[in-house]
Write an enzyme that holds these catalytic residues in place. Structure first.
Site, short mmCIF file in Angstrom:
data_model
loop_
_atom_site.label_atom_id
_atom_site.label_comp_id
_atom_site.label_asym_id
_atom_site.label_seq_id
_atom_site.Cartn_x
_atom_site.Cartn_y
_atom_site.Cartn_z
N THR A 287 0.37 -1.25 0.27
CA THR A 287 0.11 0.27 -0.01
C THR A 287 0.48 0.92 0.21
OG1 THR A 287 -0.16 0.22 2.16
CG2 THR A 287 -1.66 -1.50 1.41
N CYS A 288 0.59 2.56 0.21
CA CYS A 288 1.08 3.79 -0.55
C CYS A 288 1.65 4.34 1.16
CB CYS A 288 0.05 4.92 -0.96
SG CYS A 288 -0.11 4.36 -2.91
N ASP A 289 0.68 3.82 1.98
CA ASP A 289 0.87 4.19 3.42
C ASP A 289 2.43 3.48 3.92
OD1 ASP A 289 0.40 4.41 6.59
OD2 ASP A 289 -1.46 3.95 6.51
#
Length: 398
Positions: A345-347
């Site tokens: 994910t982008c997190d």
């Protein structure tokens, strides 16, 4: 009982899954076979029936009471069927969806709604589907149960006790449970409306100190004696651990012996005894196959992470057993180093510190099997950022 579903085991072609598909899932001998046959882009979830069967047999034959599987640990229908086939008949459910899942899949199962705080809709639907066992830790919850079942007279009510913080890896003492004085009062009032009355508690998830059970059972005895009422059951909850890396555990038989002795010593041996294993029944029976998308030094970027089945590795820093799987030459080198994992994910919080020890030449395109994720792995996976998997396979390799 898996051998009742399978003919003599022979290695399937890596081009196709074996035609013998117990529990309705694609079935392979090894993880490498499953990877070679996979045409998707997501992680692959794995169930090992033989490991689940062994864990179930250990509890069904050894636990000094009735085994109640905590469905939250892994609600996969195939896993539930395996447990049923091995003699598990009682299931701890917490929501309408869990209730309906188990009731549809296993109509003869006995369901226990052991979540201490439930919506009125959940209670009513549970009662409609035959649930008669409900836990509580507050007077208002008892009234909700009575209201939602139209003052039913066939209820089994289980009072949840609050325990002092113990030695479990994940303490569960802060959210649910009645303290001593409240518990005494609740037992007295609940006795008047319950067809059967029980007492329950949870010593904490991944409990490494066996004596925590005796302390909890002794506390339950004091509460019952102070209330001066008859109880029909005691539920010692979950907490039964699994051996993760750097987290050795005593033999499960030691837990069973200690609980059995404590139940007898504190005068509960003449009533029903329940236990709620979750992790111990399914953790070793599941894993995740995840692919390396990029390597930066000792950092590996994977197609699974903390928003997938590796939540505990990120949130709590748990170390899981890992194994490199490479279906192409050269063979992985012999020396290993510790890696940090990042999810897809982008997190930036999608990080798993580890370290996870793998061959030093691990690189893009390699697959990693992360073990012991049958409990709280797939069950906690989200669809955040569009990364998720719906692909589960059976592996016969033990």
């Amino acid at each position: 009982m898996l051998n009742t579903y399978l003919a003599a085991s022979t290695a399937p072609s890596v081009e196709q899954p074996t035609q013998l598909q117990p529990y309705g899932l694609p079935t392979y001998v090894t993880a490498s076979d499953a990877i070679a046959d996979f045409r998707g882009d997501d992680q692959i979830y794995v169930l090992y029936p033989r490991k689940i069967e062994r864990a179930a047999r250990t509890f069904v034959s050894g636990f000094p009471g009735e085994v109640m599987y905590a469905v939250k640990a892994n609600p996969h229908p195939s896993l539930l069927k395996i447990l049923w086939d091995e003699g598990v008949r009682d299931f701890d459910v917490a929501s309408i969806r869990e209730i309906e899942l188990v009731r549809d899949l296993l109509p003869a199962a006995k369901l226990f709604l052991m979540h201490p705080i439930k919506s009125r809709a959940t209670i009513a639907r549970a009662y409609e589907l035959g649930v008669r066992d409900f836990s509580f830790d507050h007077a208002d919850e008892v009234q909700k149960i009575l209201d939602s079942t139209e003052d039913a007279t066939d209820l089994s009510l289980h009072l949840r006790l609050a325990l002092p913080k113990g030695d479990a890896v994940m303490p569960l003492s802060g959210k649910f449970g009645a303290d001593y004085d409240t518990a005494v009062s609740l037992l007295i009032s609940a006795r008047a409306v319950a067809a059967k009355l029980g007492i329950c508690f949870h010593v904490g998830s991944q409990c490494l100190a066996i004596n925590n059970y005796d302390r909890a059972i002794a506390f339950a005895r004091r509460v019952v004696d102070a209330a001066g009422v008859k109880v029909d059951s005691i539920d010692v909850g979950g907490g039964f651990p699994v051996a993760y890396p750097e987290m050795p555990i005593p033999p499960m038989s030691d837990y069973f012996d200690a609980i059995g002795q404590s139940v007898k010593a504190h005068g509960f041996d003449a009533i029903a005894v329940y236990g709620e294993p979750g992790r111990a029944l399914c953790a070793e029976g599941g894993s995740t196959l995840t692919r390396v998308e990029l390597r930066k030094g000792s950092d590996l970027y994977l197609n699974d992470g903390t928003y997938g089945s590796l939540f505990d590795a990120g949130q709590f820093g748990w170390k899981f057993p890992v194994k490199l799987l490479r279906n192409r030459p050269p063979a992985p080198c012999a020396n290993t180093i510790g890696f940090r994992f990042f999810g897809p994910t982008c997190d930036s919080s999608d990080t798993m510190i580890g370290p996870f020890h793998l061959p030093a030449d691990t690189c893009e395109g390699d697959w990693i099997e992360v073990g012991h994720l049958g409990a709280y792995g797939q069950a906690l996976a989200t669809q955040f950022n569009g990364f998720h998997s719906q692909h589960t396979v059976i592996l016969l390799d033990d």
